[in-house]
Write an enzyme that holds these catalytic residues in place. Sequence first.
Site, mmCIF file in Angstrom:
data_model
loop_
_atom_site.group_PDB
_atom_site.id
_atom_site.type_symbol
_atom_site.label_atom_id
_atom_site.label_comp_id
_atom_site.label_asym_id
_atom_site.label_seq_id
_atom_site.Cartn_x
_atom_site.Cartn_y
_atom_site.Cartn_z
ATOM 1 N N ALA A 8 20.003 -6.563 -11.397
ATOM 2 C CA ALA A 8 19.024 -8.240 -10.793
ATOM 3 C C ALA A 8 18.989 -8.435 -9.428
ATOM 4 O O ALA A 8 19.633 -8.451 -9.564
ATOM 5 C CB ALA A 8 20.718 -8.713 -11.078
ATOM 6 N N ALA A 10 15.090 -9.404 -8.491
ATOM 7 C CA ALA A 10 14.175 -11.026 -8.743
ATOM 8 C C ALA A 10 14.217 -11.234 -9.870
ATOM 9 O O ALA A 10 14.773 -12.228 -10.416
ATOM 10 C CB ALA A 10 13.020 -9.954 -7.810
ATOM 11 N N ILE A 11 13.988 -10.445 -11.138
ATOM 12 C CA ILE A 11 13.328 -10.692 -11.865
ATOM 13 C C ILE A 11 14.769 -10.808 -12.922
ATOM 14 O O ILE A 11 15.212 -11.129 -13.784
ATOM 15 C CB ILE A 11 11.848 -9.265 -12.940
ATOM 16 C CG1 ILE A 11 10.678 -10.229 -12.564
ATOM 17 C CG2 ILE A 11 12.366 -10.265 -14.349
ATOM 18 C CD1 ILE A 11 10.077 -11.236 -13.072
ATOM 19 N N GLY A 12 14.908 -9.462 -12.822
ATOM 20 C CA GLY A 12 17.312 -9.926 -13.995
ATOM 21 C C GLY A 12 17.770 -11.046 -13.322
ATOM 22 O O GLY A 12 17.946 -11.090 -14.462
ATOM 23 N N ASN A 102 6.663 -2.425 -16.452
ATOM 24 C CA ASN A 102 5.290 -2.164 -16.106
ATOM 25 C C ASN A 102 4.843 -0.413 -17.258
ATOM 26 O O ASN A 102 5.792 -0.075 -16.933
ATOM 27 C CB ASN A 102 4.939 -2.232 -15.195
ATOM 28 C CG ASN A 102 5.157 -3.439 -14.570
ATOM 29 O OD1 ASN A 102 5.109 -4.385 -15.459
ATOM 30 N ND2 ASN A 102 5.802 -3.626 -12.701
ATOM 31 N N LYS A 204 -0.701 -6.375 -20.274
ATOM 32 C CA LYS A 204 -1.034 -6.369 -18.404
ATOM 33 C C LYS A 204 -1.061 -4.596 -17.998
ATOM 34 O O LYS A 204 -1.720 -4.998 -17.110
ATOM 35 C CB LYS A 204 0.812 -6.720 -18.661
ATOM 36 C CG LYS A 204 0.675 -6.079 -17.183
ATOM 37 C CD LYS A 204 2.596 -6.730 -17.300
ATOM 38 C CE LYS A 204 2.817 -6.834 -15.723
ATOM 39 N NZ LYS A 204 4.356 -7.294 -15.166
ATOM 40 N N ASN A 208 -2.969 -2.896 -13.996
ATOM 41 C CA ASN A 208 -1.457 -3.136 -13.397
ATOM 42 C C ASN A 208 -2.966 -1.292 -13.061
ATOM 43 O O ASN A 208 -2.032 -0.917 -11.465
ATOM 44 C CB ASN A 208 -0.267 -2.550 -13.376
ATOM 45 C CG ASN A 208 0.507 -3.720 -14.202
ATOM 46 O OD1 ASN A 208 1.253 -3.368 -14.440
ATOM 47 N ND2 ASN A 208 -0.034 -4.640 -12.853
ATOM 48 N N ASN A 212 -2.695 -1.622 -8.429
ATOM 49 C CA ASN A 212 -1.779 -0.707 -8.480
ATOM 50 C C ASN A 212 -2.338 0.281 -7.283
ATOM 51 O O ASN A 212 -1.961 0.330 -6.106
ATOM 52 C CB ASN A 212 -1.082 -0.635 -8.991
ATOM 53 C CG ASN A 212 0.102 -2.016 -9.595
ATOM 54 O OD1 ASN A 212 -0.586 -3.025 -10.251
ATOM 55 N ND2 ASN A 212 1.427 -2.473 -9.337
ATOM 56 N N GLU A 285 5.575 3.238 -8.506
ATOM 57 C CA GLU A 285 5.605 3.544 -9.932
ATOM 58 C C GLU A 285 4.564 3.437 -10.793
ATOM 59 O O GLU A 285 3.937 2.685 -11.355
ATOM 60 C CB GLU A 285 6.707 1.789 -10.057
ATOM 61 C CG GLU A 285 6.955 1.955 -11.972
ATOM 62 C CD GLU A 285 7.762 0.589 -12.238
ATOM 63 O OE1 GLU A 285 8.551 0.739 -12.973
ATOM 64 O OE2 GLU A 285 6.948 -0.257 -11.856
#
Length: 325
Positions: A8, A10-12, A102, A204, A208, A212, A285
């Site tokens: 949990a 920022a997004i979660g 992602n 998306k 990336n 990235n 990632e």
Amino acid sequence: MKVAVVGAGAIGAYVGAALHRAGADVHLIARGPHLAAMKEHGVQVLSPRGDFTARVHATDDPSAIGPVDYVFLGLKANSYAECGPLVHPLLGEDTAVVAAQNGIPWWYFHGLEGPYEGRRIESVDPGGAVSAVLPPERAVGCVVYAATQLQGPGVVRHLEGTRFSIGEPDTTDSRRCEDFSEAMKAGGLKCPVEADIRNDVWIKLIGNIAFNPLSALSRATMAQICRHQDTRALVATMMRETLAVAGAVGCRPDISVEKRLAGAERVGEHKTSTLQDLESGKPMELDVLLAAVVELAALTGTRVPKLCAIHAVTDLLAQTVRSAA
């Protein structure tokens, strides 16, 4: 509806807060000062759409929650293989796992008719380690278009976007997708159920896969990469190579390279998540973003010389960072 958010951040926490507003029984799994702040004050969301606080149950012990209807994965994909202790206590017979990752997901060929049906992608599911923890039949694909950041423990700043596209890997209509979509929309988010979520995965990914790794190598923002003539041309080539791989595995997303470049330039002086991870000493990632596409290119006999070159250099960068740590 009972939902557990594993990871949990920022997004979660943002998704958990929205689902809580919709009346769902939400449980956030986190740790450290962020967990302590959410326990004491709830999740505080700061947003151009209006600030709010959600008093959501937060814990670091998933066994205290028990089986849920949905697990929302807010973890980075490179930690999926080790997330079993967090996820397994939450799984009931019909629990769905909504994986907000992602890049190329571990379930990519699950239920996909054609010559590669059921094939495992080693870069994202090494030795089947991820599938062993997260069985593909539980997976609901999710592509995140929202941008959030943790402003402080328990405080999420929503920057832009509210879209979370979801869909079944086997492209069927399902009650579990429809129910989750309705709950997300009731919480103020956009959550379309896509006929083939793989289109969103590639749309998306073409951004990336270029920005990235190049940002990590150059330490540049997205706008800086776009303004530099040679790196802009390199990004365009990497995007075209990526679209060729997508086509080779049967997916033809409707996206223009120039339109994608223009959109990235409008983002401005933004550091990609990969560059932020590099600067903070976290693992990058890149397997799901770059290595997986290079693997798919080899599988399908698609020439991707620029992707291979950038993959080689960023893989070496990741090795040297790990050695230094």
